[in-house]
Design a protein around this motif. Structure first.
Motif, PDB file in Angstrom:
ATOM      1  N   UNK A   1      61.585  51.965  45.355  1.00  0.00           N
ATOM      2  CA  UNK A   1      60.984  52.634  44.190  1.00  0.00           C
ATOM      3  C   UNK A   1      62.051  53.376  43.387  1.00  0.00           C
ATOM      4  N   UNK A   2      62.989  53.992  44.096  1.00  0.00           N
ATOM      5  CA  UNK A   2      64.070  54.699  43.425  1.00  0.00           C
ATOM      6  C   UNK A   2      64.930  53.731  42.613  1.00  0.00           C
ATOM      7  N   UNK A   3      65.288  52.607  43.212  1.00  0.00           N
ATOM      8  CA  UNK A   3      66.094  51.607  42.502  1.00  0.00           C
ATOM      9  C   UNK A   3      65.361  51.112  41.259  1.00  0.00           C
ATOM     10  N   UNK A   4      64.069  50.869  41.388  1.00  0.00           N
ATOM     11  CA  UNK A   4      63.286  50.410  40.234  1.00  0.00           C
ATOM     12  C   UNK A   4      63.233  51.464  39.136  1.00  0.00           C
TER      13      UNK A   4
ATOM     14  N   UNK B   1      67.749  52.868  32.953  1.00  0.00           N
ATOM     15  CA  UNK B   1      68.947  52.325  32.303  1.00  0.00           C
ATOM     16  C   UNK B   1      68.640  51.656  30.960  1.00  0.00           C
ATOM     17  N   UNK B   2      67.397  51.305  30.746  1.00  0.00           N
ATOM     18  CA  UNK B   2      67.023  50.734  29.446  1.00  0.00           C
ATOM     19  C   UNK B   2      67.195  51.757  28.323  1.00  0.00           C
ATOM     20  N   UNK B   3      67.252  53.032  28.681  1.00  0.00           N
ATOM     21  CA  UNK B   3      67.414  54.105  27.692  1.00  0.00           C
ATOM     22  C   UNK B   3      68.875  54.381  27.350  1.00  0.00           C
ATOM     23  N   UNK B   4      69.792  53.795  28.113  1.00  0.00           N
ATOM     24  CA  UNK B   4      71.216  54.053  27.896  1.00  0.00           C
ATOM     25  C   UNK B   4      71.690  53.266  26.675  1.00  0.00           C
ATOM     26  N   UNK B   5      72.354  53.955  25.750  1.00  0.00           N
ATOM     27  CA  UNK B   5      72.855  53.268  24.552  1.00  0.00           C
ATOM     28  C   UNK B   5      73.859  52.163  24.902  1.00  0.00           C
TER      29      UNK B   5
ATOM     30  N   UNK C   1      75.578  52.405  37.942  1.00  0.00           N
ATOM     31  CA  UNK C   1      74.418  53.074  38.541  1.00  0.00           C
ATOM     32  C   UNK C   1      73.395  52.066  39.057  1.00  0.00           C
ATOM     33  N   UNK C   2      73.299  50.929  38.411  1.00  0.00           N
ATOM     34  CA  UNK C   2      72.404  49.882  38.933  1.00  0.00           C
ATOM     35  C   UNK C   2      72.954  49.379  40.269  1.00  0.00           C
TER      36      UNK C   2
ATOM     37  N   UNK D   1      66.557  51.363  37.377  1.00  0.00           N
ATOM     38  CA  UNK D   1      66.613  50.192  36.493  1.00  0.00           C
ATOM     39  C   UNK D   1      65.835  50.468  35.204  1.00  0.00           C
ATOM     40  N   UNK D   2      64.671  51.063  35.339  1.00  0.00           N
ATOM     41  CA  UNK D   2      63.852  51.398  34.170  1.00  0.00           C
ATOM     42  C   UNK D   2      64.571  52.409  33.274  1.00  0.00           C
TER      43      UNK D   2
END
Length: 116
Positions: A11-14, A20-24, A36-37, A17-18
């Protein structure tokens, strides 16, 4: 406990991952995103591997890797927070969980070594 930790690390890994979509999509963002992934997904993968260890020594070794990966994830989250790449409200729960996982696996490693 084992199944709980297996699910918790997944759950933490997921969640990472979610997040990281916010990272420019700039140089620093891409580097941190990849790192970090890798570190966050490695926590659960190596924990599962530790559970399948053929010996106590192998378990201790793998748990050491899990601890290192959890602590590395803390580092990347701190960089995201301090650089203000990601909002603190997003980072704080993940950072708290990463610190808790680091503490759990550190304790687990110490306990396993003391029972050697």
């Amino acid at each position: 406990m084992k199944e709980n930790l297996k699910q918790r690390t997944k759950s933490f890994a997921l969640a990472i991952i979610e997040m990281t979509a916010l990272i420019p999509n700039h140089t620093a963002g891409r580097v941190i995103q990849g790192q970090i992934i890798k570190s966050s997904t490695s926590i659960g993968a190596n924990y599962r591997s530790a559970l399948r260890g053929r010996s106590k020594a192998e378990f201790i070794s793998k748990i050491g890797i899990v601890e290192e990966e959890a602590d590395e994830t803390v580092y990347w989250l701190e960089l995201l927070e301090e650089s203000k790449i990601i909002e603190q409200e997003v980072i704080h729960p993940l950072l708290d969980e990463a610190n808790q996982l680091t503490a759990i696996f550190t304790s687990m490693g110490k306990t396993a070594k003391s029972k050697k």
